[in-house]
Scaffold this active site. Structure first.
Site, PDB file in Angstrom:
ATOM      1  N   ASP A 307      84.492 -11.083  19.530  1.00  0.00           N
ATOM      2  CA  ASP A 307      84.348 -10.687  18.127  1.00  0.00           C
ATOM      3  C   ASP A 307      85.668 -10.861  17.379  1.00  0.00           C
ATOM      4  OD1 ASP A 307      82.479  -9.423  19.885  1.00  0.00           O
ATOM      5  OD2 ASP A 307      81.951  -7.957  18.362  1.00  0.00           O
ATOM      6  N   GLU A 446      72.524 -13.274  24.516  1.00  0.00           N
ATOM      7  CA  GLU A 446      72.602 -12.570  25.814  1.00  0.00           C
ATOM      8  C   GLU A 446      71.242 -12.322  26.457  1.00  0.00           C
ATOM      9  OE1 GLU A 446      74.890  -9.072  24.877  1.00  0.00           O
ATOM     10  OE2 GLU A 446      76.780 -10.127  25.213  1.00  0.00           O
TER      11      GLU A 446
END
Ligand code: BGC
Length: 694
Positions: A307, A446
């Protein structure tokens, strides 16, 4: 400038407001909770970069005791929003100065407070608390240091020592890892009140006179590891002088970062709100990087993910480049941890930790999610297989250099880092049928784990190795693997667009069940069930958690044509659940580029306003994931500059391809590019002008 104000009290909003009204100074975060709250309401003074592990529980960032606890009582009432209904209640956040305030009016009493974390002083927090009674009233005020700390995976303190005197409280906590947190607080009370003290809390008796203002001042300071004998005092004078210098320091951050948007108030507010959430995280003084949930608490163990490099670094590179450099220095500092992780898994080079803490060692457990029904941990592979992070760091290194022109970062460890990352990818890959394949990975999506040849991972790995090669040649250092790298990039299998211009997310993705998000949702046994892993509802389908191929197109946006962007956007958009806050901004960038402006604008707004909403996912498969979303705020900035404004850097200068939408009549912003600062104004007809500002 502007304020976020919320009126009224609703107990369902307590956790959300804690995030929405968060204060921070790049190292400490204080949640937007009320003074009468305790750990049940998730009061949190979070310290980033200071971690502790209790037994075999997850190692996480530390929360400190709360110096701002206050509870006001009369003989028969407790003036707390949790117990007594207020006539009016208001909380506000001054975004320009990073000051939180509240005002609550009850039938007999009006309570107000104001607090801030000093931007210009080490680890110092201040609060002013005021009581006004509407009639003469005898009050008991509990005020002090609440050492009953909210912790997700605690207890983190093996001992908590308190020394309390007439006005001061000193706390010394020893953690499970034998680190010391010292906290000194000073409480100044109004004249004519009497008080006793116990366990860090003062019990103050006040014979309040009608309409007289009684003011309390608190100054608190934290010390990590080294005990200090500094004396701490608080008074009206100290409070206002600290407030003045804090406001100057924080508001000056805005000078380089603000974006003015005219014609659309909502867009202006949301953008500024998200910039506020970035500014409370950026402080070049601290080299600990920024966790995925910023300074809002211990969620995600206070660890650093991709991030920071992909979503936060652009904002800071353009506005406060020293902060962006700090992110890279953190990765350079933690290179030994990444090398150790690679060795542990049998690879060469640097395999960066998916969830990285202070030393760079992996904080992500093998069981990172729990089953909400059985409460059993679920085996996950994020730490072992989400290898794209190592390439993302090198991508960020290049972004930083492209924007700032600061090549010294390469000599300060950046080149060595790129060299180790190149070695890692080459050792991870498998040579099969004349090409290198990157097998058994997890891409940004994911929900599909342990897949082969993920387009994002393969393209980013190639890019990272090419960046390494460019600088190894230029600096003639770390250049012993150049020919091996050349062979690797020439033979690396890259999922490229098919006849319909579609890039397959990974090998076999197109053969998965073609269904809808609603259909997959309807298969959930309980709402918090985790959609990923081989048993998850999304796994056999094309439904993806977050932008994956689209993130690739948004990051390497110059490598793919308009047609490819359009086709992939149209294809992947209906399959994307946006179950991660990292998703919308990537679709927004591409959306603007392919002229789907309405959706692109909506996704920009979604990213910018995520922490203003009270309907976010708080649990993922039984694990609390609440907190602020810095990557979404950083992503909003990226959507604005790369999407709506179409920014490119050509010949060291900014070039824009703007498309102002939704009544926006004018935008202005400052961008630092290659040591110059540009003041750019963009008009309704999409023309723009700029001047070199300094
Ligand atoms: C996302 C990751 C992200 C992490 C932390 C997860 O839900 O899938 O991409 O890095 O949250 O924000």
């Amino acid at each position: 400038m502007l304020k976020l104000v919320k009126q009224g009290f609703n107990k369902n909003d307590i956790v959300f407001y804690g995030n929405m009204f968060l204060l921070g100074n790049g190292h400490l975060g204080y949640r937007g909770t009320l003074e009468e709250y305790k750990k049940e309401q998730l009061v949190g003074l979070n310290i980033i970069g200071f971690y502790d592990q209790y037994k075999t529980k997850w190692r996480e960032s530390l929360n400190a005791p709360n110096p701002f606890y206050v509870c006001v009582k009369s003989k028969n009432k407790t003036f707390s929003v949790l117990e007594t209904e207020a006539l009016s209640h208001k909380v506000s956040l001054d975004l320009k100065n990073a000051i939180f305030s509240r005002k609550t009016e009850y039938e007999e009493v009006i309570l107000s407070s104001e607090r801030f974390i000093c931007q210009d002083k080490d680890n110092t927090l201040c609060m002013k608390y005021e009581i006004v009674c509407k009639k003469n009233l005898e009050l008991t005020i509990e005020m002090g240091l609440d050492t009953d700390i909210y912790e997700i995976n605690g207890p983190h303190y093996t001992s908590k020592k308190l020394v309390q005197t007439a006005k001061n409280v000193e706390f010394i906590g020893k953690t499970n890892e034998n680190k010391i947190l010292q906290m000194k607080c000073c409480y100044s009370f109004p004249k004519y009140c009497t008080y006793t003290n116990k366990d860090g809390i003062y019990t103050v008796c006040l014979q309040a006179e009608k309409y007289k203002v009684y003011t309390f001042y608190v100054v608190a300071r934290l010390y990590e590891n080294d005990l200090s004998d500094e004396g701490i005092s608080s008074s009206k004078q100290i409070y206002f002088s600290y407030k003045k210098s804090h406001c100057q320091a924080f508001s000056s951050l805005w000078e380089d970062a603000d974006v003015v948007i005219q014609g659309n108030k909502k867009a202006q507010f949301n953008l500024r709100y998200s910039i506020y959430h970035l500014l409370i995280l950026g402080n070049a003084k601290y080299k600990t990087s920024i966790p995925a949930r910023g300074v809002s608490g211990q969620t995600y163990k206070g660890a650093i993910f991709w991030d920071t490099e992909i979503f936060l670094l652009p904002f800071f590179s353009y506005t406060h480049p020293a902060v962006a450099r700090g992110f890279l220095e953190y990765r350079i500092k933690t290179l030994p941890g990444a090398i150790a992780k690679a060795k542990e898994f049998g690879y060469e080079g640097a395999f960066y930790a998916w969830e990285s803490q202070d030393s760079g060692l992996e904080a992500c457990s093998k069981y990172n999610v729990t089953d909400p029904i059985t409460k059993e941990p679920i085996r996950t592979y994020f730490n072992e297989k989400q290898i794209h992070l190592s390439a993302d760091i090198i991508y960020a290194l290049e972004e930083y250099i492209k924007i700032t022109g600061d090549l010294t970062i390469l000599e300060d460890g950046g080149l060595e880092m790129a060299y180790e990352v190149a070695k890692f990818f080459m050792s991870y890959a498998t040579f099969q049928n004349g090409a290198y394949h990157i097998l058994d990975v997890i891409g940004p999506d994911e929900y599909h784990e342990r897949i082969d040849d993920n387009a994002f991972t393969n393209h980013m790995a190639k890019y990272a190795i090419e960046i390494y090669m460019k600088y190894a040649k230029q600096f003639q250092k770390y250049d012993d693997i150049l020919s091996q790298c050349m062979d690797f990039v020439n033979h690396l299998y890259l999922p490229i667009p098919n006849e319909q211009n579609l890039i397959e997310q990974f090998d076999g993705y197109f053969k998965l069940e073609d269904t809808t998000i609603e259909a997959v949702k309807s298969r959930l046994k309980v709402p918090n069930e985790y959609w990923g892993t081989k048993n998850g509802v999304a796994y056999p389908t094309r439904i993806i958690k977050q932008a994956d191929v689209i993130t690739l197109l948004a990051l390497l946006r110059n490598q793919f044509s308009y047609e490819i962007k359009k086709k992939n956007y149209q294809f992947y958009y209906p399959y994307t659940e946006h179950g991660s806050s990292l998703s919308a901004s990537m679709y927004s960038i591409i959306g603007f580029q392919i002229h789907r402006q309405k959706e692109a604008y909506q996704m920009l707004m979604k990213s910018a306003s995520i922490d203003l909403s009270t309907d976010q996912k708080l649990f993922a498969g039984g694990i609390y994931i609440g907190g602020t979303h810095p990557a979404s705020s950083g992503g909003a900035y990226m959507s604005l500059i790369y999407g709506m404004l179409g920014l490119e850097i050509i010949d060291d200068k900014p070039v824009l391809h703007p498309c102002l939408v939704e009544n926006i009549s004018f935008i202005s912003l400052k961008l630092k590019i290659k040591r110059k600062q540009y003041y750019i104004k963009i008009y309704k007809d999409n023309s723009y002008d700029m001047e070199v500002f300094k």
